[in-house]
Design a protein around this motif. Structure first.
Motif, PDB file in Angstrom:
ATOM      1  N   ASN A 124      -9.077  -0.068   5.481  1.00 56.65           N
ATOM      2  CA  ASN A 124      -7.853   0.787   4.861  1.00 56.65           C
ATOM      3  C   ASN A 124      -8.175   2.136   4.879  1.00 56.65           C
ATOM      4  O   ASN A 124      -9.327   2.403   4.034  1.00 56.65           O
ATOM      5  CB  ASN A 124      -7.458   0.008   3.714  1.00 56.65           C
ATOM      6  CG  ASN A 124      -7.025  -1.476   3.673  1.00 56.65           C
ATOM      7  OD1 ASN A 124      -6.120  -1.484   4.528  1.00 56.65           O
ATOM      8  ND2 ASN A 124      -7.298  -2.353   3.054  1.00 56.65           N
ATOM      9  N   ASP A 179     -11.823   6.051   4.341  1.00 58.67           N
ATOM     10  CA  ASP A 179     -11.870   4.366   4.023  1.00 58.67           C
ATOM     11  C   ASP A 179     -12.075   4.366   2.678  1.00 58.67           C
ATOM     12  O   ASP A 179     -12.285   5.117   1.820  1.00 58.67           O
ATOM     13  CB  ASP A 179     -12.481   3.560   5.203  1.00 58.67           C
ATOM     14  CG  ASP A 179     -14.134   3.799   4.826  1.00 58.67           C
ATOM     15  OD1 ASP A 179     -14.350   4.344   3.864  1.00 58.67           O
ATOM     16  OD2 ASP A 179     -14.610   3.018   5.652  1.00 58.67           O
ATOM     17  N   GLU A 180     -12.123   2.731   2.280  1.00 55.54           N
ATOM     18  CA  GLU A 180     -12.414   2.769   0.648  1.00 55.54           C
ATOM     19  C   GLU A 180     -13.904   3.226   0.355  1.00 55.54           C
ATOM     20  O   GLU A 180     -14.304   3.347  -0.963  1.00 55.54           O
ATOM     21  CB  GLU A 180     -12.277   1.133   0.415  1.00 55.54           C
ATOM     22  CG  GLU A 180     -10.871   0.623   0.249  1.00 55.54           C
ATOM     23  CD  GLU A 180     -10.610  -0.399   1.318  1.00 55.54           C
ATOM     24  OE1 GLU A 180     -11.314  -0.715   2.377  1.00 55.54           O
ATOM     25  OE2 GLU A 180     -10.043  -1.383   0.820  1.00 55.54           O
ATOM     26  N   ILE A 211      -1.647   5.168   3.789  1.00 53.11           N
ATOM     27  CA  ILE A 211      -2.848   4.023   3.867  1.00 53.11           C
ATOM     28  C   ILE A 211      -2.194   3.241   5.165  1.00 53.11           C
ATOM     29  O   ILE A 211      -1.258   2.692   5.110  1.00 53.11           O
ATOM     30  CB  ILE A 211      -2.891   3.378   2.812  1.00 53.11           C
ATOM     31  CG1 ILE A 211      -3.451   4.343   1.397  1.00 53.11           C
ATOM     32  CG2 ILE A 211      -4.059   2.287   2.915  1.00 53.11           C
ATOM     33  CD1 ILE A 211      -3.471   3.762   0.231  1.00 53.11           C
ATOM     34  N   ARG A 212      -3.237   3.017   6.066  1.00 50.66           N
ATOM     35  CA  ARG A 212      -3.259   2.406   7.202  1.00 50.66           C
ATOM     36  C   ARG A 212      -4.500   1.317   7.597  1.00 50.66           C
ATOM     37  O   ARG A 212      -5.241   2.084   7.322  1.00 50.66           O
ATOM     38  CB  ARG A 212      -2.918   3.297   8.368  1.00 50.66           C
ATOM     39  CG  ARG A 212      -1.388   4.179   8.407  1.00 50.66           C
ATOM     40  CD  ARG A 212      -0.447   3.218   8.522  1.00 50.66           C
ATOM     41  NE  ARG A 212       0.905   3.686   8.512  1.00 50.66           N
ATOM     42  CZ  ARG A 212       1.905   3.836   7.783  1.00 50.66           C
ATOM     43  NH1 ARG A 212       1.670   3.366   6.501  1.00 50.66           N
ATOM     44  NH2 ARG A 212       3.157   4.486   7.766  1.00 50.66           N
ATOM     45  N   LYS A 213      -3.987   0.341   7.980  1.00 51.11           N
ATOM     46  CA  LYS A 213      -5.365  -0.387   8.718  1.00 51.11           C
ATOM     47  C   LYS A 213      -5.671   0.438   9.957  1.00 51.11           C
ATOM     48  O   LYS A 213      -4.639   0.597  10.782  1.00 51.11           O
ATOM     49  CB  LYS A 213      -4.361  -1.764   8.788  1.00 51.11           C
ATOM     50  CG  LYS A 213      -5.142  -2.758   7.618  1.00 51.11           C
ATOM     51  CD  LYS A 213      -5.173  -4.150   8.002  1.00 51.11           C
ATOM     52  CE  LYS A 213      -5.414  -5.088   6.646  1.00 51.11           C
ATOM     53  NZ  LYS A 213      -6.385  -4.598   5.909  1.00 51.11           N
ATOM     54  N   GLN A 236       0.788  -3.000   6.472  1.00 46.96           N
ATOM     55  CA  GLN A 236       0.140  -1.526   6.118  1.00 46.96           C
ATOM     56  C   GLN A 236      -0.050  -1.714   4.545  1.00 46.96           C
ATOM     57  O   GLN A 236       0.564  -1.387   3.686  1.00 46.96           O
ATOM     58  CB  GLN A 236       1.273  -0.534   6.252  1.00 46.96           C
ATOM     59  CG  GLN A 236       1.802  -0.609   7.763  1.00 46.96           C
ATOM     60  CD  GLN A 236       0.736  -0.234   8.502  1.00 46.96           C
ATOM     61  OE1 GLN A 236      -0.257   0.384   8.315  1.00 46.96           O
ATOM     62  NE2 GLN A 236       0.904  -0.864   9.657  1.00 46.96           N
ATOM     63  N   ASN A 237      -1.011  -2.353   4.272  1.00 43.39           N
ATOM     64  CA  ASN A 237      -1.757  -2.604   2.806  1.00 43.39           C
ATOM     65  C   ASN A 237      -1.873  -1.382   2.057  1.00 43.39           C
ATOM     66  O   ASN A 237      -2.629  -0.489   2.366  1.00 43.39           O
ATOM     67  CB  ASN A 237      -3.142  -3.222   3.041  1.00 43.39           C
ATOM     68  CG  ASN A 237      -3.449  -3.758   1.686  1.00 43.39           C
ATOM     69  OD1 ASN A 237      -2.680  -3.648   0.615  1.00 43.39           O
ATOM     70  ND2 ASN A 237      -4.807  -4.471   1.555  1.00 43.39           N
ATOM     71  N   ASN A 238      -0.758  -1.477   1.044  1.00 40.30           N
ATOM     72  CA  ASN A 238      -0.892  -0.429   0.117  1.00 40.30           C
ATOM     73  C   ASN A 238      -1.615  -0.880  -1.143  1.00 40.30           C
ATOM     74  O   ASN A 238      -1.170   0.009  -2.276  1.00 40.30           O
ATOM     75  CB  ASN A 238       0.218   0.319  -0.264  1.00 40.30           C
ATOM     76  CG  ASN A 238       0.643   1.479   1.035  1.00 40.30           C
ATOM     77  OD1 ASN A 238      -0.326   1.541   1.976  1.00 40.30           O
ATOM     78  ND2 ASN A 238       1.894   2.002   0.797  1.00 40.30           N
ATOM     79  N   TYR A 239      -2.361  -1.611  -1.366  1.00 43.04           N
ATOM     80  CA  TYR A 239      -3.095  -2.203  -2.438  1.00 43.04           C
ATOM     81  C   TYR A 239      -1.939  -2.555  -3.381  1.00 43.04           C
ATOM     82  O   TYR A 239      -1.181  -3.404  -3.083  1.00 43.04           O
ATOM     83  CB  TYR A 239      -3.873  -1.131  -3.233  1.00 43.04           C
ATOM     84  CG  TYR A 239      -4.921  -0.733  -2.299  1.00 43.04           C
ATOM     85  CD1 TYR A 239      -4.748   0.732  -1.910  1.00 43.04           C
ATOM     86  CD2 TYR A 239      -6.015  -1.474  -1.745  1.00 43.04           C
ATOM     87  CE1 TYR A 239      -5.760   1.248  -0.832  1.00 43.04           C
ATOM     88  CE2 TYR A 239      -6.871  -0.906  -0.907  1.00 43.04           C
ATOM     89  CZ  TYR A 239      -6.709   0.376  -0.553  1.00 43.04           C
ATOM     90  OH  TYR A 239      -7.951   0.648   0.285  1.00 43.04           O
TER      91      TYR A 239
END
Ligand code: SAM
Ligand code: SF4
Length: 431
Positions: A368, A385-386, A403-405, A426-429
């Protein structure tokens, strides 16, 4: 922290119509915001002043201010040695900057401002909006240090530990998010010593994690002695808290840790790592190391090398011991310097090897990425990334603030390159 302070200095000087300029030789005022942690920082001040002097040889001299920890520690020496400097301002006195500039405009002498007015400073700053509009922004929550490691200038330059109130920090975090921040890094010389009327760092993290458009929270720099269970648990319970912990250790030898007055053993340090891994197996670590501390034998050094192999830090910041005037370690007998340099080279090549393996392992995987800006090359975007790894992708859609994968396709020890997964969630937490 100096980056945060520099931004706040801009916020202050705007009030008297002094604006940031990119055209250096048109500046009316130069502010050199300095760090005193190692010797080279002071040399850099003299070098930078020399450059300004040369640039303005045929023009009106600008107002020249030295701010930050070099000003605090060596203010009078600087003023004596370099007449081009108009005033020195310590890190707890920079809220006085407008008064100083206005006095200097009237040709009134303004010299040494190095009082420890930390409460007054933040009282002043709280009334002025933080205008920083970076996707990833800094927020100073705590300053100063009561630990007194024998090698370190911080307790003398930034003063005693001071924590800002939860309320003012929530307000400033909201301002930053309103300005566009998606990520906030909470800053302190001992960030996990944060304590405001019993509220700890974990309380603050949960408090600001409620800000809807804030996607990521980080904190730095933490001290092993203050790594309490509530902070460990926050890495399990707070989705927005990023899984990279910067936990300086300085040395892998208990004998050296004791000599440095670090107040913990290697076993205690490793226990924290174990607990963090248990609550969140994805956590990775970075650390600071001092190589060649007085009394360090080859055996002590080998223990430091063993430690980085065991923990597999994804980033290791290593420095040769620098004797800082005024600290207890200043007078200690240095180890053989060519030997210390040899150890530093060997340490850094081992750290690089570990890092390269880690980066190679990321190729083919997805991560991410929070995108911060466009690169010079059009249609390419830079993000992290994280784990703070730099990632670059090509995209026709603007990615700034998103935020994009990303699937990592190639990389080197510094930067990863990848492709956006168009159809992936598109995981945005916690979005
Ligand atoms: N408070 C943090 C801690 O205790 O882990 C560290 C803050 S210090 C500003 C940042 C780093 O600078 C330290 O972790 C240390 O590795 C390095 N450092 C500080 N004083 C130093 C010295 N005299 N010589 C070499 N490195 C030094
Ligand atoms: Fe310096 Fe960190 Fe030690 Fe404080 S805890 S004296 S800031 S190295």
């Amino acid at each position: 922290m100096n980056e945060y302070d520099s931004n706040r200095i801009y916020d202050l000087t705007k009030k008297i119509d002094y604006l940031k300029t990119e055209i250096l030789d048109e500046a009316d005022c130069y502010v050199l915001n300095t760090c005193h942690i190692r010797e080279k920082a002071t040399d850099k001040v003299y070098h930078d002043i020399g450059r300004v002097k040369k640039q303005f040889r045929k023009k009106t001299k600008p107002i020249v201010l030295v701010t930050g920890c070099v000003a605090q520690a060596e203010g009078n020496i600087l003023l004596k040695k370099e007449k081009y400097i108009d005033a020195v301002i310590g890190p707890q006195s920079f809220h006085e900057i407008n008064k100083i500039i206005l006095n200097l405009e009237k040709k009134q002498k303004s010299i040494n401002f190095t009082e420890f007015d930390v409460i007054e400073k933040f009282d002043n700053l709280n009334s002025i909006k933080n205008s920083c509009n970076e996707i990833s922004s800094f927020l100073t929550i705590q300053e100063g240090c009561n630990k007194f490691c024998k090698f370190c200038v911080v307790p003398y330059t930034r003063g005693a530990e001071y924590s800002r109130s939860l309320k003012e920090l929530s307000e400033e975090a909201k301002q930053l998010v309103n300005n566009g921040a998606k990520e906030i890094t909470l800053l302190g010389q001992n960030v996990n010593a944060y304590n405001f009327e019993g509220k700890k760092l974990s309380d603050l993290i949960f408090q600001i994690s409620k800000i809807k458009d804030l996607k990521r929270i980080r904190y730095t720099t933490s001290h092993p002695k203050d790594f309490t269970q509530d902070l460990i648990d926050a890495h399990k319970d707070c989705e927005k808290l990023m899984p990279l912990v910067h936990l300086p250790v300085q040395s892998g030898s208990n004998k050296i840790l004791e000599a440095m007055n670090r107040k913990h053993t290697i076993e205690e340090y490793l226990k924290i790592i174990e607990k963090l891994n248990k609550v969140n197996p994805g956590i990775k670590f970075s650390s600071d190391f001092i190589i060649g501390y007085p009394g360090e034998t080859l055996e002590d050094f080998k223990q430091t090398e063993k430690l980085i192999k065991d923990v597999k830090y994804i980033n290791s910041y290593s420095f040769i011991f620098s004797a800082r005037p005024g600290t207890p370690a200043f007078k200690l007998e240095k180890i053989d310097q060519p030997e210390a340099m040899q150890r530093l080279i060997s340490f850094q090549s081992l750290a690089e090897e570990i890092k390269t393996k880690y980066m190679e392992n990321l190729i083919g995987k997805t991560s991410n990425v929070l995108f911060e800006n466009k690169t010079k090359d059009k249609n390419k975007y830079f993000g992290r990334d994280e784990y703070l790894n730099s990632v670059i992708v090509r995209s026709s859609e603007s990615l700034v603030g998103k935020i994009r994968k990303v699937k990592i396709t190639r990389g080197n020890h510094k930067t990863l390159y990848g492709e956006i997964f168009p159809n992936l969630n598109q995981n945005n937490y916690a979005a």
